[in-house]
Design a protein around this motif. Sequence first.
Motif, PDB file in Angstrom:
ATOM      1  N   THR A  67      40.073  63.443  49.702  1.00  0.00           N
ATOM      2  CA  THR A  67      40.853  64.184  50.683  1.00  0.00           C
ATOM      3  C   THR A  67      40.539  63.679  52.086  1.00  0.00           C
ATOM      4  N   THR A  68      41.453  63.956  53.014  1.00  0.00           N
ATOM      5  CA  THR A  68      41.191  63.676  54.429  1.00  0.00           C
ATOM      6  C   THR A  68      40.787  64.934  55.183  1.00  0.00           C
ATOM      7  N   ASP A  69      40.770  66.057  54.501  1.00  0.00           N
ATOM      8  CA  ASP A  69      40.488  67.349  55.142  1.00  0.00           C
ATOM      9  C   ASP A  69      39.088  67.827  54.766  1.00  0.00           C
ATOM     10  N   VAL A  70      38.193  67.859  55.754  1.00  0.00           N
ATOM     11  CA  VAL A  70      36.824  68.268  55.482  1.00  0.00           C
ATOM     12  C   VAL A  70      36.759  69.717  55.013  1.00  0.00           C
ATOM     13  N   ALA A  71      37.785  70.514  55.287  1.00  0.00           N
ATOM     14  CA  ALA A  71      37.798  71.905  54.815  1.00  0.00           C
ATOM     15  C   ALA A  71      37.742  71.973  53.289  1.00  0.00           C
ATOM     16  N   ASP A  72      38.187  70.900  52.621  1.00  0.00           N
ATOM     17  CA  ASP A  72      38.135  70.867  51.162  1.00  0.00           C
ATOM     18  C   ASP A  72      36.710  70.752  50.637  1.00  0.00           C
ATOM     19  N   ALA A  73      35.765  70.468  51.539  1.00  0.00           N
ATOM     20  CA  ALA A  73      34.355  70.403  51.132  1.00  0.00           C
ATOM     21  C   ALA A  73      33.706  71.782  51.113  1.00  0.00           C
ATOM     22  N   ALA A  74      34.422  72.791  51.573  1.00  0.00           N
ATOM     23  CA  ALA A  74      33.865  74.149  51.562  1.00  0.00           C
ATOM     24  C   ALA A  74      33.564  74.572  50.133  1.00  0.00           C
ATOM     25  N   GLY A  75      32.436  75.191  49.945  1.00  0.00           N
ATOM     26  CA  GLY A  75      32.029  75.638  48.618  1.00  0.00           C
ATOM     27  C   GLY A  75      31.106  74.680  47.910  1.00  0.00           C
ATOM     28  N   ALA A  76      31.013  73.454  48.409  1.00  0.00           N
ATOM     29  CA  ALA A  76      30.051  72.500  47.833  1.00  0.00           C
ATOM     30  C   ALA A  76      28.641  72.935  48.208  1.00  0.00           C
ATOM     31  N   GLN A  77      27.719  72.684  47.292  1.00  0.00           N
ATOM     32  CA  GLN A  77      26.319  73.053  47.560  1.00  0.00           C
ATOM     33  C   GLN A  77      25.553  71.945  48.253  1.00  0.00           C
ATOM     34  N   LEU A  96      25.504  55.459  66.355  1.00  0.00           N
ATOM     35  CA  LEU A  96      25.365  56.658  65.524  1.00  0.00           C
ATOM     36  C   LEU A  96      26.536  57.625  65.670  1.00  0.00           C
ATOM     37  N   ARG A  97      27.617  57.195  66.312  1.00  0.00           N
ATOM     38  CA  ARG A  97      28.737  58.115  66.530  1.00  0.00           C
ATOM     39  C   ARG A  97      29.299  58.663  65.227  1.00  0.00           C
ATOM     40  N   PHE A  98      29.379  57.803  64.201  1.00  0.00           N
ATOM     41  CA  PHE A  98      30.002  58.237  62.958  1.00  0.00           C
ATOM     42  C   PHE A  98      29.112  59.219  62.195  1.00  0.00           C
ATOM     43  N   VAL A  99      27.796  58.980  62.221  1.00  0.00           N
ATOM     44  CA  VAL A  99      26.864  59.916  61.585  1.00  0.00           C
ATOM     45  C   VAL A  99      26.904  61.265  62.289  1.00  0.00           C
ATOM     46  N   GLU A 100      26.917  61.214  63.600  1.00  0.00           N
ATOM     47  CA  GLU A 100      26.951  62.464  64.365  1.00  0.00           C
ATOM     48  C   GLU A 100      28.259  63.210  64.135  1.00  0.00           C
ATOM     49  N   ALA A 101      29.366  62.483  64.116  1.00  0.00           N
ATOM     50  CA  ALA A 101      30.669  63.122  63.906  1.00  0.00           C
ATOM     51  C   ALA A 101      30.772  63.713  62.503  1.00  0.00           C
ATOM     52  N   ALA A 102      30.246  62.987  61.508  1.00  0.00           N
ATOM     53  CA  ALA A 102      30.290  63.501  60.131  1.00  0.00           C
ATOM     54  C   ALA A 102      29.476  64.779  60.003  1.00  0.00           C
ATOM     55  N   THR A 103      28.304  64.781  60.597  1.00  0.00           N
ATOM     56  CA  THR A 103      27.449  65.971  60.541  1.00  0.00           C
ATOM     57  C   THR A 103      28.108  67.141  61.262  1.00  0.00           C
ATOM     58  N   GLU A 104      28.685  66.839  62.410  1.00  0.00           N
ATOM     59  CA  GLU A 104      29.380  67.882  63.182  1.00  0.00           C
ATOM     60  C   GLU A 104      30.548  68.461  62.384  1.00  0.00           C
ATOM     61  N   SER A 105      31.282  67.610  61.681  1.00  0.00           N
ATOM     62  CA  SER A 105      32.439  68.089  60.921  1.00  0.00           C
ATOM     63  C   SER A 105      32.021  69.022  59.791  1.00  0.00           C
ATOM     64  N   LEU A 106      30.828  68.808  59.247  1.00  0.00           N
ATOM     65  CA  LEU A 106      30.362  69.647  58.142  1.00  0.00           C
ATOM     66  C   LEU A 106      29.981  71.054  58.582  1.00  0.00           C
ATOM     67  N   LEU A 107      29.706  71.225  59.864  1.00  0.00           N
ATOM     68  CA  LEU A 107      29.257  72.538  60.340  1.00  0.00           C
ATOM     69  C   LEU A 107      30.292  73.622  60.061  1.00  0.00           C
ATOM     70  N   GLN A 108      31.566  73.228  60.013  1.00  0.00           N
ATOM     71  CA  GLN A 108      32.616  74.232  59.787  1.00  0.00           C
ATOM     72  C   GLN A 108      32.688  74.698  58.340  1.00  0.00           C
ATOM     73  N   VAL A 109      32.041  73.974  57.417  1.00  0.00           N
ATOM     74  CA  VAL A 109      32.115  74.367  56.001  1.00  0.00           C
ATOM     75  C   VAL A 109      30.751  74.721  55.416  1.00  0.00           C
TER      76      VAL A 109
END
Length: 439
Positions: A67-77, A96-109
């Motif tokens: 998926t392209t939507d990080v919201a679909d990762a909600a519920g993963a452990q 490190l922009r991509f690592v930081e952005a990926a981590t930031e995106s996960l905060l919503q799920v």
Amino acid sequence: MRISVVGCGYLGAVHAASMAELGHDVVGVDVDEPKIAALAQARAPFYEPGFEDLLARTLATGRLRFTTDVADAAGAQVHFVCVGTPQKRGEYAADLRFVEAATESLLQVLAPGDLVVGKSTVPVGTAARLAEVVTEKVPGAVLVWNPEFLREGFAVQDTLHPDRLVYGLPGGADGETAKRTLDEVYADIVARGTPKVVTDYATAEMVKTAANSFLATKISFINAMAELCEATGADVLQLADAIGFDDRIGRKFLNAGLGFGGGCLPKDIRAFMARAGELGADQALTFLREVDNINMRRRIRMVELAREVCDGSLLGKRIAVLGAAFKPDSDDIRDSPALNVAAQLQLQGAVVCVTDPAAVDNSRRQWPQLDYADTPEEAAARADAVLVLTEWRQYRELDPVAFGQVVRQKRVLDGRNALDREAWTAAGWTYRALGRRAG
């Protein structure tokens, strides 16, 4: 377990499919829509032996989706961060922009109790900094660092059958819980008795860069010996064989030639040096600067050698370059020594034609000024010299007698010491290789 993998490039796509192979329910997330579309249709966006079969098999089970939507990762452990850390433009340091952005995106799920698992190769200190962000925004979520050790061409094997697991954990109860969760993720691998190192963030971050620095040093050491062999008339292949029998040294990575490239070793040793400088420990890694310099000198020497065998001038000479990927069984052309040499030859007036079993399309996009061919025979038609710069099996197994019928001059430069010198010279070829006597 339910798992998300953020970043579906080379590392992430292989990891996602491998986790599904281990029985987990996996969603791969990436912002690159064409890449996600290809993966969802079981089409690998890169060349890696065995991966496309694994991808098709795990997609068919229903345990893997993209998926392209990080919201679909909600519920993963468990959420794996598998994005790239390229070298900063104009600097040695890692971007490190991509690592930081990926981590930031996960905060919503993220939810309390979730595990964020960094697999990207990062400078020491990154995990501790990101852990503060995660725990501040989502109390109860925990970040760990679990470095990858993939070899291109063996990525599926290295993920499903790694030679070790490294867990970089926080202290206290969070660390113990995280360890149990990782053991569950890797249950099949742990059950086989795979060695496991459980350590702190900093050590886990350093393992990958230290390993790559050691391998790069070993390669550059034998290439430095090749320089001395050329000056003395010694044979670097026999030298490597002789010292390789010492089990303290070993024969692996003592293959003299054009040196290393790719997306890991060059940028990792440079980032290691940059981080050491930031920490005030730059003197500890000054030797890596010479490791890098030796590696780059091999490319220059290959061009010089080509000029030598072409009677002192490359102007108008037809040169066939066999190999474009930085290593065999890959289509990765990042920092490719082969393409670097090909471009330098062209700049000095040669008519260069490049071929590769997997990397021609990638090469044509990045180096459109070069000519390309689908086969070695097509590339070498009426050539004044043939350079073997990536040690693909197809090139090692060329018949020098038959191949000699398509060239104008039987002159071969073995940039990887991969050919049978006696067989080629018996077929009438002039044979040259870095660190070895002319044949």
